[in-house]
Design a protein around this motif. Structure first.
Motif, mmCIF file in Angstrom:
data_model
loop_
_atom_site.group_PDB
_atom_site.id
_atom_site.type_symbol
_atom_site.label_atom_id
_atom_site.label_comp_id
_atom_site.label_asym_id
_atom_site.label_seq_id
_atom_site.Cartn_x
_atom_site.Cartn_y
_atom_site.Cartn_z
ATOM 1 N N LEU A 171 -6.990 -2.026 4.634
ATOM 2 C CA LEU A 171 -6.203 -1.644 3.376
ATOM 3 C C LEU A 171 -6.444 -2.657 2.519
ATOM 4 O O LEU A 171 -6.287 -2.322 0.997
ATOM 5 C CB LEU A 171 -4.778 -1.139 3.702
ATOM 6 N N TRP B 158 -8.666 -4.277 1.377
ATOM 7 C CA TRP B 158 -10.025 -4.183 0.679
ATOM 8 C C TRP B 158 -10.241 -2.737 -0.161
ATOM 9 O O TRP B 158 -11.223 -2.421 -0.578
ATOM 10 C CB TRP B 158 -11.235 -4.249 1.675
ATOM 11 N N THR B 159 -9.262 -2.088 0.028
ATOM 12 C CA THR B 159 -9.196 -0.801 -0.712
ATOM 13 C C THR B 159 -8.547 -0.824 -2.146
ATOM 14 O O THR B 159 -7.652 -1.779 -2.200
ATOM 15 C CB THR B 159 -8.573 0.502 0.182
ATOM 16 N N LYS C 140 -11.032 -9.468 -3.791
ATOM 17 C CA LYS C 140 -10.081 -8.362 -3.771
ATOM 18 C C LYS C 140 -9.493 -8.230 -5.362
ATOM 19 O O LYS C 140 -8.843 -7.152 -5.716
ATOM 20 C CB LYS C 140 -9.080 -8.807 -2.918
ATOM 21 N N THR D 94 -9.978 -1.219 -10.158
ATOM 22 C CA THR D 94 -9.161 -0.208 -9.975
ATOM 23 C C THR D 94 -8.497 0.480 -11.110
ATOM 24 O O THR D 94 -8.471 1.545 -11.547
ATOM 25 C CB THR D 94 -8.385 -0.420 -8.768
ATOM 26 N N THR E 112 0.735 -1.183 0.014
ATOM 27 C CA THR E 112 0.048 -0.045 -0.070
ATOM 28 C C THR E 112 0.683 1.323 -0.084
ATOM 29 O O THR E 112 0.628 2.270 -0.736
ATOM 30 C CB THR E 112 -1.050 0.000 1.146
#
Length: 525
Positions: free
Chosen positions: A209, A211-212, A235, A242, A65
Motif C-alpha cells: 500500500l 507504493w500505491t 514514493k 497522484t 491509507t
C-alpha cells in the motif's frame, strides 16, 4: 478572491447554523466528536513513537491509507458531500477555475474533518521524533497527504454527482455508485479478517500500500526513518503525481459542469395523460398518493433509499456464510422492513417549498398522512412479500412463514405510523430536487442520525410483542405460535398505522405553516 470565498464559506455556515438551533447542536456534537477522535489519535501517535520503527511504519501507513479511503468514500456513504460552497453558484463570481478550486480545497481543509486530518498528520511527527530524517521528510510528504485526501474527496464527489453530464446521468451515477460502496464494507471486513490471522501477510500488504497512491505520501517518512532514501524519493514522486492527476480530473469535471450546466429533461406528453393522477380517485388522499408515488418512481433521492434493499440478503449471507445462511436469509424481510420503514420521516423535507402548493389547496393533514403512507406502502409491501417468500421456497419450512411475514409487516406499518406523527413535527435539511443525492448541509449528519435512531427505537419498541412471538415461533418451530404471531403482527401494525395517520394528521393541520416556514429558511440558508 480566494480569501473572500473562504469568508463567504464561514458566513454561509454561520447563517445556516443560526437559522436552526438543532442544526447548531448537531454541528457542536460533530466538532466535539472530532476533538475526541483527534485527542485519541495524538495520544496513540505519541505512544507509537516508543515502538520499533517497523511497527510504527506499518501502523502509520496502514491507518493513513484507511484515512484516504475514508475521505473518498465517507462523503458518499456516510456523511454526505459538504456543499456549503456550491461550484455552480460560484460561477457568477469573476474568478478563474483554478482560483475556485483553490478556494474549495482550502474550504475543505478548514472544515472539521480537514482540521482533524491535518492536526493528526502533524501528530505523526511525535511518532518520528526519534528519527530526524523522518521529520525532515514529513515536511514535504504531510502537506501532500492532506491535500490529496481533500482533492480526492472533491473529485470523487464531483464525478459521482454526475457533474458535467445531464440530469439523468447525474441521477443515475449518484444512485448506482451506492451499490459497490455498500458491498465494500463486508468485502473489506472479510479481507481484514483473513489478514488478521496472518500478521506477516498484513505487514506485506501495508508495504505494498505504501507504493500505491493511497499510501505513498504516508510512507515517505517511514522509508526516510529506515534510511531508504531512494524508496522515499520514489514514493514522494508517486504522491505528488497522484495529487496532480486528481487535480486535473477534478478540474475537468468542474469545467464540464460550469460550461455545460445540466438541463432538466422535458418529456412530451399527450393531452389528457396525467400519469398516476388519472388512475386514482379524485380526492385529496388520492392526489397526495399520486404525487408521492410519482416521486418514489422518478426522484433519485427516494430511489437511493431503496438501493440497500436488494443488497440486504447479500449482506446477511456474507456474515452468516459459515453458519446456516438459510436461517439468516429468513430474516431478510424483517431487516428490509426496518430499512424502508423510516423513509417517510423526511418526506415533507424532500418536498421542499413545493409543500406550499399542498397547503394552498387546503388538503387535510389526515389526507396528507394517508396518501404518503399508501404511496410508500405500494412500493415497500411487494418488496417485503417477495423477501419473505423466497427464502422459504428454498428451505420449505412454511410453518414458520406466517410469523416472519407478520413480523415484517408489523415493523413496516408500525414504522409508518411513527413517521406519520414525527414527520408532522419537524423537517430536516436534505438535498434539493435535481441536486446530488449525496449533498448535505453542515451540522445535519448528527440530526438525521439521531432522528432515524429515535424512530427506529420507537418502532421496534412498539413492535416488540410481534417480534418476540415471531422469534420464539421461528426458533422453536411452533407452527401454531407462528400463525398467531402473523396475525398479531398484521393487526397491531394496522392499528398503529391508523392511529399514527390520525394523530399525525391533526398535528400537521396545526404545524403545516410552521413546517413550510422552516423549509423556506433551509432553502434560503
Amino acid at each position: 478572491m480566494v480569501a473572500t470565498l473562504l469568508k463567504l464559506r464561514f458566513r454561509v455556515l454561520a447563517n445556516q447554523l443560526s437559522r436552526s438551533p438543532w442544526q447548531l447542536v448537531g454541528f457542536i456534537f460533530g466538532a466535539l466528536y472530532g476533538l475526541g477522535v483527534l485527542g485519541g489519535a495524538i495520544v496513540g501517535l505519541v505512544f507509537l513513537g516508543f515502538a520499533p520503527q517497523e511497527v510504527a511504519a506499518s501502523v502509520i501507513v496502514g491507518v493513513g491509507t484507511l484515512v484516504t479511503v475514508g475521505w473518498i468514500l465517507g462523503p458518499l456513504l456516510v456523511f454526505g458531500a459538504d456543499n456549503t460552497l456550491d461550484p455552480q453558484r460560484l460561477v457568477v463570481f469573476p474568478m478563474t477555475l483554478r482560483r475556485m478550486m483553490v478556494a474549495l480545497t482550502l474550504a475543505g481543509v478548514v472544515g472539521i474533518p480537514g482540521i482533524v486530518t491535518s492536526v493528526a498528520a502533524l501528530g505523526t511527527i511525535a511518532t518520528w521524533v526519534q528519527w530526524p530524517a523522518a521529520i525532515a521528510a514529513s515536511v514535504l510528504s504531510l502537506p501532500l497527504a492532506v491535500l490529496t485526501v481533500v482533492v480526492a474527496s472533491r473529485a470523487v464527489s464531483s464525478l459521482t454527482s454526475g457533474l458535467g453530464g445531464r440530469r439523468r446521468f447525474r441521477e443515475a451515477s449518484g444512485i448506482f455508485v451506492m451499490i459497490p460502496l455498500i458491498l465494500a464494507g463486508p468485502i473489506i471486513a472479510g479481507v481484514a479478517t483473513g489478514f488478521a490471522l496472518n500478521i506477516d501477510t498484513l505487514a506485506v500488504v501495508v508495504r505494498v500500500l505504501g507504493w500505491t497512491p493511497l499510501g505513498a505520501a504516508w510512507a515517505v517518512p517511514a522509508d526516510a526513518a529506515a534510511g531508504d532514501w531512494i524508496a522515499a524519493a520514489v514514493k514522494l514522486v508517486i504522491a505528488a503525481a497522484t495529487l496532480v492527476l486528481l487535480w486535473l480530473l477534478w478540474g475537468w469535471s468542474l469545467r464540464n459542469t460550469l460550461s455545460h450546466p445540466g438541463q432538466s429533461a422535458a418529456e412530451a406528453v399527450r393531452p389528457g395523460k396525467i400519469g398516476w393522477f388519472g388512475r386514482v380517485p379524485a380526492t385529496p388522499t388520492g392526489a397526495v398518493f399520486a404525487r408521492s408515488l410519482t416521486y418514489w418512481l422518478r426522484d433519485p433521492r427516494y430511489l437511493r433509499q431503496l438501493i440497500g434493499v436488494p443488497l440486504a440478503p447479500v449482506l446477511i449471507w456474507f456474515y452468516l456464510r459459515d453458519g446456516d445462511p438459510a436461517v439468516g436469509l429468513s430474516f431478510s424481510a424483517p431487516l428490509i422492513a426496518v430499512i424502508v420503514g423510516i423513509v417517510l420521516y423526511a418526506d415533507i423535507s424532500f418536498d421542499g417549498t413545493a409543500y406550499g402548493t399542498e397547503l394552498a389547496t387546503g388538503a387535510s393533514g389526515r389526507a396528507d398522512r394517508a396518501g404518503r403512507t399508501l404511496a410508500a406502502a405500494a412500493i415497500a409491501v411487494p418488496i417485503i412479500l417477495i423477501a419473505a417468500v423466497v427464502p422459504f421456497i428454498f428451505s420449505g419450512l412454511w410453518g414458520q412463514f406466517p410469523g416472519i411475514l407478520g413480523m415484517s409487516l408489523g415493523i413496516l406499518l408500525t414504522s409508518y405510523g411513527v413517521c406519520a406523527v414525527t414527520s408532522a413535527q419537524f423537517v430536516v435539511p436534505v438535498a434539493a430536487s435535481g441536486d446530488s443525492p449525496f449533498a448535505r448541509v453542515p451540522g445535519t449528519t448528527f440530526l438525521q442520525g439521531m432522528a432515524a435512531m429515535l424512530i427506529w427505537l420507537i418502532a421496534i419498541g412498539l413492535s416488540a410483542p410481534t417480534i418476540v412471538i415471531g422469534l420464539i415461533a421461528f426458533f422453536t418451530g411452533n407452527a401454531v405460535l407462528s400463525a398467531i404471531g402473523g396475525v398479531v403482527g398484521v393487526v397491531m401494525g394496522v392499528i398503529l398505522v391508523v392511529v399514527g395517520i390520525r394523530v399525525g394528521g391533526r398535528t400537521l393541520d396545526r404545524t403545516g405553516p410552521v413546517l413550510l416556514s422552516r423549509l423556506k429558511a433551509m432553502k434560503n440558508a
